[in-house]
Design a protein around this motif. Structure first.
Motif, PDB file in Angstrom:
ATOM      1  N   LEU A   1       0.817  -1.209   0.000  1.00  0.00           N
ATOM      2  CA  LEU A   1       0.000   0.000   0.000  1.00  0.00           C
ATOM      3  C   LEU A   1       0.852   1.261   0.000  1.00  0.00           C
ATOM      4  O   LEU A   1       0.475   2.270  -0.577  1.00  0.00           O
ATOM      5  N   THR A   2       2.023   1.205   0.613  1.00  0.00           N
ATOM      6  CA  THR A   2       2.884   2.386   0.661  1.00  0.00           C
ATOM      7  C   THR A   2       3.998   2.348  -0.378  1.00  0.00           C
ATOM      8  O   THR A   2       4.785   3.292  -0.465  1.00  0.00           O
ATOM      9  N   THR A   3       4.074   1.266  -1.145  1.00  0.00           N
ATOM     10  CA  THR A   3       5.165   1.147  -2.116  1.00  0.00           C
ATOM     11  C   THR A   3       4.651   0.994  -3.541  1.00  0.00           C
ATOM     12  O   THR A   3       5.408   0.630  -4.427  1.00  0.00           O
ATOM     13  N   MET A   4       3.386   1.271  -3.774  1.00  0.00           N
ATOM     14  CA  MET A   4       2.863   1.056  -5.124  1.00  0.00           C
ATOM     15  C   MET A   4       3.011   2.316  -5.976  1.00  0.00           C
ATOM     16  O   MET A   4       3.219   3.403  -5.465  1.00  0.00           O
ATOM     17  N   GLY A   5       2.911   2.102  -7.282  1.00  0.00           N
ATOM     18  CA  GLY A   5       2.970   3.212  -8.217  1.00  0.00           C
ATOM     19  C   GLY A   5       4.272   3.976  -8.155  1.00  0.00           C
ATOM     20  O   GLY A   5       5.345   3.398  -8.072  1.00  0.00           O
ATOM     21  N   HIS A   6       4.162   5.312  -8.167  1.00  0.00           N
ATOM     22  CA  HIS A   6       5.374   6.144  -8.179  1.00  0.00           C
ATOM     23  C   HIS A   6       6.165   6.038  -6.882  1.00  0.00           C
ATOM     24  O   HIS A   6       7.324   6.428  -6.837  1.00  0.00           O
ATOM     25  N   ASN A   7       5.558   5.491  -5.811  1.00  0.00           N
ATOM     26  CA  ASN A   7       6.272   5.304  -4.545  1.00  0.00           C
ATOM     27  C   ASN A   7       7.150   4.057  -4.542  1.00  0.00           C
ATOM     28  O   ASN A   7       7.880   3.820  -3.590  1.00  0.00           O
ATOM     29  N   MET A   8       7.072   3.259  -5.596  1.00  0.00           N
ATOM     30  CA  MET A   8       7.865   2.035  -5.642  1.00  0.00           C
ATOM     31  C   MET A   8       9.285   2.365  -6.079  1.00  0.00           C
ATOM     32  O   MET A   8       9.515   2.990  -7.103  1.00  0.00           O
TER      33      MET A   8
ATOM     34  N   LEU B   1      13.555   0.626  -5.234  1.00  0.00           N
ATOM     35  CA  LEU B   1      14.315  -0.425  -4.564  1.00  0.00           C
ATOM     36  C   LEU B   1      14.436  -0.114  -3.073  1.00  0.00           C
ATOM     37  O   LEU B   1      14.235  -0.985  -2.226  1.00  0.00           O
ATOM     38  N   SER B   2      14.719   1.132  -2.744  1.00  0.00           N
ATOM     39  CA  SER B   2      14.898   1.478  -1.328  1.00  0.00           C
ATOM     40  C   SER B   2      13.589   1.377  -0.552  1.00  0.00           C
ATOM     41  O   SER B   2      13.590   0.908   0.590  1.00  0.00           O
ATOM     42  N   SER B   3      12.467   1.785  -1.141  1.00  0.00           N
ATOM     43  CA  SER B   3      11.190   1.668  -0.413  1.00  0.00           C
ATOM     44  C   SER B   3      10.801   0.205  -0.228  1.00  0.00           C
ATOM     45  O   SER B   3      10.287  -0.179   0.827  1.00  0.00           O
ATOM     46  N   LEU B   4      11.054  -0.628  -1.229  1.00  0.00           N
ATOM     47  CA  LEU B   4      10.760  -2.058  -1.089  1.00  0.00           C
ATOM     48  C   LEU B   4      11.667  -2.697  -0.044  1.00  0.00           C
ATOM     49  O   LEU B   4      11.206  -3.510   0.764  1.00  0.00           O
ATOM     50  N   GLN B   5      12.933  -2.326  -0.039  1.00  0.00           N
ATOM     51  CA  GLN B   5      13.861  -2.891   0.938  1.00  0.00           C
ATOM     52  C   GLN B   5      13.467  -2.489   2.357  1.00  0.00           C
ATOM     53  O   GLN B   5      13.450  -3.311   3.271  1.00  0.00           O
ATOM     54  N   ARG B   6      13.116  -1.227   2.546  1.00  0.00           N
ATOM     55  CA  ARG B   6      12.707  -0.740   3.863  1.00  0.00           C
ATOM     56  C   ARG B   6      11.436  -1.461   4.334  1.00  0.00           C
ATOM     57  O   ARG B   6      11.364  -1.948   5.465  1.00  0.00           O
ATOM     58  N   THR B   7      10.458  -1.571   3.467  1.00  0.00           N
ATOM     59  CA  THR B   7       9.199  -2.222   3.819  1.00  0.00           C
ATOM     60  C   THR B   7       9.406  -3.705   4.097  1.00  0.00           C
ATOM     61  O   THR B   7       8.856  -4.250   5.056  1.00  0.00           O
ATOM     62  N   LEU B   8      10.205  -4.355   3.271  1.00  0.00           N
ATOM     63  CA  LEU B   8      10.491  -5.777   3.471  1.00  0.00           C
ATOM     64  C   LEU B   8      11.233  -5.997   4.794  1.00  0.00           C
ATOM     65  O   LEU B   8      10.908  -6.916   5.547  1.00  0.00           O
ATOM     66  N   SER B   9      12.204  -5.158   5.088  1.00  0.00           N
ATOM     67  CA  SER B   9      12.946  -5.297   6.345  1.00  0.00           C
ATOM     68  C   SER B   9      12.024  -5.159   7.546  1.00  0.00           C
ATOM     69  O   SER B   9      12.112  -5.933   8.503  1.00  0.00           O
ATOM     70  N   LEU B  10      11.125  -4.188   7.515  1.00  0.00           N
ATOM     71  CA  LEU B  10      10.167  -4.018   8.618  1.00  0.00           C
ATOM     72  C   LEU B  10       9.266  -5.241   8.745  1.00  0.00           C
ATOM     73  O   LEU B  10       8.969  -5.704   9.849  1.00  0.00           O
TER      74      LEU B  10
ATOM     75  N   LEU C   1       3.346  -9.091  -1.955  1.00  0.00           N
ATOM     76  CA  LEU C   1       3.645  -7.741  -2.399  1.00  0.00           C
ATOM     77  C   LEU C   1       2.620  -7.358  -3.460  1.00  0.00           C
ATOM     78  O   LEU C   1       2.568  -7.964  -4.532  1.00  0.00           O
ATOM     79  N   MET C   2       1.801  -6.365  -3.149  1.00  0.00           N
ATOM     80  CA  MET C   2       0.790  -5.909  -4.102  1.00  0.00           C
ATOM     81  C   MET C   2       1.461  -5.059  -5.175  1.00  0.00           C
ATOM     82  O   MET C   2       2.131  -4.075  -4.869  1.00  0.00           O
TER      83      MET C   2
ATOM     84  N   GLU D   1       6.319   0.536 -12.181  1.00  0.00           N
ATOM     85  CA  GLU D   1       6.411  -0.672 -11.356  1.00  0.00           C
ATOM     86  C   GLU D   1       7.085  -1.808 -12.123  1.00  0.00           C
ATOM     87  O   GLU D   1       7.901  -2.536 -11.567  1.00  0.00           O
ATOM     88  N   LEU D   2       6.763  -1.953 -13.390  1.00  0.00           N
ATOM     89  CA  LEU D   2       7.368  -3.000 -14.209  1.00  0.00           C
ATOM     90  C   LEU D   2       8.884  -2.835 -14.258  1.00  0.00           C
ATOM     91  O   LEU D   2       9.630  -3.801 -14.098  1.00  0.00           O
ATOM     92  N   ARG D   3       9.343  -1.608 -14.445  1.00  0.00           N
ATOM     93  CA  ARG D   3      10.798  -1.350 -14.495  1.00  0.00           C
ATOM     94  C   ARG D   3      11.453  -1.688 -13.155  1.00  0.00           C
ATOM     95  O   ARG D   3      12.524  -2.308 -13.122  1.00  0.00           O
TER      96      ARG D   3
END
Length: 131
Positions: A32-39, A41-50, A70-71, A101-103
């Motif tokens: 929910l916080t990493t979709m679209g333009h918010n996605m 590598l760093s946001s995914l890593q932070r969210t995954l770590s949490l 991961l949505m 998101e695809l990229r």
């Protein structure tokens, strides 16, 4: 924020139904916080770590490996008048954020990060066979 809160309430309300029918669901839901333009590598890593930190304290990890969903909505935007769901292309199906998101999802750096974190990507079918 209201939308995100409602999604969370809906998910929590579904747990008794899943339990009643012995359905397995991912332990953690991300996106929910990493979709679209918010996605990124760093946001995914932070969210995954949490998620991994909170999941390792959960008793579920003793029963099976921690799983996370991961949505994402990767793809290419629909053209006006062509594609989309139901009645044709809507704002979502025409969004350039889908291609962003695809990229991100096909960037080799994401696979390297998953490997480093010990994450294995699987389908829901594969998830059901893991114990």
């Amino acid at each position: 924020m209201s939308f995100y809160s409602q999604v969370e309430r809906d998910a929590l309300e579904s747990i008794p139904v899943f339990r009643k029918y012995s359905l397995r669901w991912p332990d953690v839901y991300l996106g929910l916080t990493t979709m679209g333009h918010n996605m990124s590598l760093s946001s995914l890593q932070r969210t995954l770590s949490l998620a991994l930190e909170s999941g390792t304290s959960d008793s579920l990890t003793k029963e099976h490996p921690l799983s996370a969903e991961l949505m994402v909505h990767p793809g290419y935007p629909s053209l006006p008048g062509d594609g989309g769901c139901g009645e044709g292309p809507d704002d979502f199906s025409q969004s350039l954020e889908r291609e962003h998101e695809l990229r991100v999802l096909t960037d080799p750096a994401l696979s390297a990060m998953f490997h480093q974190e010990g994450v294995s990507v699987c389908t829901f079918r594969e998830l059901l066979t893991r114990t």
